[in-house]
Design a protein around this motif. Structure first.
Motif, mmCIF file in Angstrom:
data_model
loop_
_atom_site.group_PDB
_atom_site.id
_atom_site.type_symbol
_atom_site.label_atom_id
_atom_site.label_comp_id
_atom_site.label_asym_id
_atom_site.label_seq_id
_atom_site.Cartn_x
_atom_site.Cartn_y
_atom_site.Cartn_z
ATOM 1 N N TYR A 60 -4.655 50.228 -4.654
ATOM 2 C CA TYR A 60 -4.078 50.245 -3.297
ATOM 3 C C TYR A 60 -5.069 50.850 -2.297
ATOM 4 O O TYR A 60 -5.322 50.283 -1.233
ATOM 5 C CB TYR A 60 -2.761 51.032 -3.331
ATOM 6 N N SER A 106 8.662 55.988 -6.050
ATOM 7 C CA SER A 106 7.476 55.588 -5.276
ATOM 8 C C SER A 106 7.088 54.134 -5.554
ATOM 9 O O SER A 106 7.455 53.574 -6.580
ATOM 10 C CB SER A 106 6.316 56.518 -5.610
ATOM 11 N N GLN A 107 6.324 53.598 -4.611
ATOM 12 C CA GLN A 107 5.916 52.187 -4.714
ATOM 13 C C GLN A 107 4.979 51.984 -5.908
ATOM 14 O O GLN A 107 5.110 51.030 -6.653
ATOM 15 C CB GLN A 107 5.205 51.807 -3.418
ATOM 16 N N THR A 118 4.544 55.961 -0.976
ATOM 17 C CA THR A 118 3.649 55.024 -1.669
ATOM 18 C C THR A 118 3.382 55.492 -3.094
ATOM 19 O O THR A 118 3.367 54.693 -4.022
ATOM 20 C CB THR A 118 2.317 54.901 -0.896
ATOM 21 N N HIS A 119 3.115 56.775 -3.247
ATOM 22 C CA HIS A 119 2.930 57.341 -4.590
ATOM 23 C C HIS A 119 3.427 58.770 -4.603
ATOM 24 O O HIS A 119 3.734 59.341 -3.551
ATOM 25 C CB HIS A 119 1.459 57.254 -5.031
#
Lengths: 76, 169
Positions: free
Chosen positions: B42, B31-32, B82-83
């Protein structure tokens, strides 16, 4: 509107911000940063707040947002 | 969780997960953002944009519960890579709080989604019974209170000094 089980509701309900604030009021022991200092983690059930715990960090963020909310609503 | 009799057409087709290569989906990769702090930053940045706030205000006014909105936001971020799911779960309460704050600042009467609509309501007969019991108790208390007052008055009248040194009229 029909609703199914929502994990968000459970997670939010479990976040006890009042309890968190009380824990924060308890004087936290000073951290010793020497080379020979003990590196033990707080015991389970102790009143020390472990700020490396992600849930504690989220609670801290929530507390700040809640404060703003209370200011907007004029509740506190 | 209750199981409905209606067939669900939203469920994935058996074998659907095998239609892409392993690692071909965003959520199957690293994930980012990996930590809670990064993820909170974020979301804070994303949610403080005016466009997001206006859209959110519209959705809240439509009566969509805060819990559903927070869950959708979190889930879409997981699907975008993203996560991770666990970070998403940890961040959920903060997301809800943020959404409610935006709703409060916009002066919207939103539904927080914390009340369970399927929760059994209190029956009218039970309420009537409770009222009856309450009325009975209230009447009993009044009666006993009067009795006590009367007895104390009688005592005051009847009490006379009895000691050897007591004054006699």
């Amino acid at each position: 509107m029909s609703r199914q089980f929502n994990s968000a509701a459970v997670a939010y309900a479990k976040m006890d911000l009042d309890g968190f604030a009380k824990l924060e009021d308890v004087k936290q022991p000073e951290k010793v940063s020497g080379l020979l200092a003990r590196t033990s983690k707080p015991m389970k059930g102790s009143k020390e707040l472990d700020y490396t715990n992600p849930a504690v960090r989220v609670a801290k963020q929530m507390q700040v947002i809640r404060k703003y909310r209370d200011e907007i609503n004029g509740t506190k | 969780m209750e199981l409905s009799d209606q067939p669900s057409f939203d469920a994935p087709i058996p074998g659907q997960s095998l239609t892409a290569e392993l690692g071909g989906r965003p959520w199957q990769n690293v994930s980012q953002f990996t930590t809670v702090d990064e993820t909170i930053d974020y979301y804070m940045e994303r949610m403080s944009s005016e466009e997001f706030m206006l859209q959110l205000a519209d959705i809240l006014e439509m009566g969509v519960p805060v819990t559903s909105i927070a869950n959708s936001i979190q889930l879409s971020s997981v699907m975008d890579g993203t996560h991770t799911v666990d970070v998403g779960m940890l961040v959920l309460p903060m997301l809800m709080e943020m959404i409610m704050m935006i709703g409060d600042s916009a002066g919207i009467k939103y539904d927080d989604g914390m009340k369970d609509p399927n929760k059994p309501k209190t029956r009218d007969s039970l309420i009537a019974k409770a009222i009856n019991n309450y009325e009975k108790e209230i009447s009993d208390i009044n009666l006993s209170g009067n009795d006590k007052e009367e007895t104390s008055e009688k005592k005051e009248v009847m009490e006379e000094p009895k000691g050897l040194m007591a004054r006699r009229n």
